[in-house]
Design an enzyme around this catalytic site. Structure first.
Site, PDB file in Angstrom:
ATOM      1  N   THR A 106      -9.099   9.388   7.541  1.00  0.00           N
ATOM      2  CA  THR A 106      -8.860   8.292   7.043  1.00  0.00           C
ATOM      3  C   THR A 106      -8.334   7.046   8.199  1.00  0.00           C
ATOM      4  O   THR A 106      -7.945   6.177   8.005  1.00  0.00           O
ATOM      5  CB  THR A 106      -7.775   8.150   6.251  1.00  0.00           C
ATOM      6  OG1 THR A 106      -6.700   9.318   7.175  1.00  0.00           O
ATOM      7  CG2 THR A 106      -7.535   9.637   5.000  1.00  0.00           C
TER       8      THR A 106
ATOM      9  N   GLY B 174      -8.661   4.228  10.065  1.00  0.00           N
ATOM     10  CA  GLY B 174      -9.418   2.877   9.711  1.00  0.00           C
ATOM     11  C   GLY B 174      -9.525   2.347   8.080  1.00  0.00           C
ATOM     12  O   GLY B 174      -9.925   1.086   8.168  1.00  0.00           O
ATOM     13  N   THR B 175      -8.387   3.010   7.564  1.00  0.00           N
ATOM     14  CA  THR B 175      -8.965   2.630   5.846  1.00  0.00           C
ATOM     15  C   THR B 175      -7.751   1.304   5.754  1.00  0.00           C
ATOM     16  O   THR B 175      -8.484   0.668   4.790  1.00  0.00           O
ATOM     17  CB  THR B 175      -7.742   3.754   5.596  1.00  0.00           C
ATOM     18  OG1 THR B 175      -8.025   5.272   5.511  1.00  0.00           O
ATOM     19  CG2 THR B 175      -7.513   3.533   3.706  1.00  0.00           C
ATOM     20  N   GLY B 176      -6.473   0.831   6.747  1.00  0.00           N
ATOM     21  CA  GLY B 176      -5.975   0.245   6.404  1.00  0.00           C
ATOM     22  C   GLY B 176      -7.087  -1.731   6.425  1.00  0.00           C
ATOM     23  O   GLY B 176      -6.905  -2.292   6.195  1.00  0.00           O
ATOM     24  N   CYS B 177      -7.207  -1.183   7.966  1.00  0.00           N
ATOM     25  CA  CYS B 177      -8.641  -2.325   8.245  1.00  0.00           C
ATOM     26  C   CYS B 177      -8.987  -2.511   7.343  1.00  0.00           C
ATOM     27  O   CYS B 177     -10.231  -3.394   6.735  1.00  0.00           O
ATOM     28  CB  CYS B 177      -8.794  -2.375   9.707  1.00  0.00           C
ATOM     29  SG  CYS B 177      -8.057  -1.065  10.696  1.00  0.00           S
TER      30      CYS B 177
ATOM     31  N   LYS C 219       0.672  -1.186  -0.158  1.00  0.00           N
ATOM     32  CA  LYS C 219      -0.523   0.099  -0.452  1.00  0.00           C
ATOM     33  C   LYS C 219       0.897   1.180   0.233  1.00  0.00           C
ATOM     34  O   LYS C 219       0.975   1.310   1.086  1.00  0.00           O
ATOM     35  CB  LYS C 219      -0.613   0.048   0.983  1.00  0.00           C
ATOM     36  CG  LYS C 219      -1.769  -1.426   1.225  1.00  0.00           C
ATOM     37  CD  LYS C 219      -2.566  -0.868   2.707  1.00  0.00           C
ATOM     38  CE  LYS C 219      -1.945  -1.424   3.873  1.00  0.00           C
ATOM     39  NZ  LYS C 219      -3.311  -1.208   5.086  1.00  0.00           N
TER      40      LYS C 219
END
Length: 265
Positions: free
Chosen positions: A204, A206-209, A173
């Site tokens: 932003t 929580g984007t990865g979760c 990412k």
């Protein structure tokens, strides 16, 4: 039948990341979300004020309770906190006939540590080898492999370094790089570059979760990995664009943006 997806992660009391973000994402994408809580955090838009991991026995019991009765079509991992939890969850996934999306969470959006340094070797040798897709951001790549990415051209080296630990696919990412939000998905032989415009929105959290859960949801529906990741990227891009202010710091992405965007979105 609605596919079942299991998230194995920490609880975010602010509702923007972790188990809460995972379940919201799964609902938005039409799958049934289930959870194994690995840790409880006191967390809000300003940061993580405290974290308490659950005993390995509690994590194992939650997992077996769900998988043995209900069954799963995909598993997603997030915050695992300690080497003991990493190794227990890796063993559970190894014995589960379902694709696994591993988000090797190391730090929160605010820079708070969510994984003990002593657990890194377990992530490398136990968890990554059972992953269908691993989804590290650039900080996590550096933490796991020592490879530091400062430009798009260096993402291939990062992907190779992660793949060396055994996941079938890796999604590097590149959201921390300047310019468009670009990610690299590869299994070592084929490459897929995913690009999206960068939105001027600081909310932003929580984007990865959310991305990892969206990938798991799409895999549970039977999509091949490249299609699942591309669809998840589109969902997350919309969620980031629609992110909303919450509290006094960094707000979360909007997991329900499609419900508010009208038909066809």
């Amino acid at each position: 039948m609605i596919p079942n997806v299991l998230t194995v992660a920490g609880s975010d009391s602010g509702g923007g990341a972790g188990i809460q973000a995972d379940l919201k994402t799964m609902l938005a994408l039409g799958v049934h979300g289930m959870s194994v809580v690995t840790a409880v955090t006191a967390q809000n838009s300003l940061g993580v004020q405290g974290a308490w991991e659950l005993p390995v026995e509690a994590v194992r019991a939650q997992y077996r309770s769900v998988v043995d009765d209900i069954g799963v079509q995909a598993v997603k991992t997030g915050m695992l906190a300690s080497a003991e939890l990493v190794e227990a969850v890796a063993e559970l996934i190894k014995g589960t006939d379902a694709p696994a999306v591993v988000d090797p969470v190391g730090v929160s959006k605010h820079g708070d540590a969510l994984l003990a340094a002593s657990a890194l070797d377990s992530v490398r040798t136990k968890l990554l080898p059972v992953a269908t897709v691993a989804t590290p951001n650039l900080d996590e790549v550096a933490q796991i492999t020592g490879v530091r990415v400062e430009s798009e051209s260096e993402m291939r080296e990062a992907a190779a370094a992660v793949l060396a630990y055994g996941p079938r696919w890796v999604l590097i990412k590149g959201g921390h790089l300047p310019g468009d939000a670009v990610d690299l998905l590869t299994d070592g032989s084929e490459e897929h570059w995913l690009r999206a415009p960068r939105h001027d929105n600081r909310h932003t959290h929580g984007t990865g979760c959310t991305l990892a859960s969206a990938i798991a949801a799409q895999l549970a529906k039977g999509r091949p990995v490249p299609e699942a990741v591309a669809a998840a990227k589109r969902y997350v891009t919309g969620a980031v664009a629609a992110g909303f202010a919450l509290g006094g710091g960094i707000g979360p992405v909007d997991h329900g943006w499609r419900f508010r965007a009208g038909p066809g979105r």
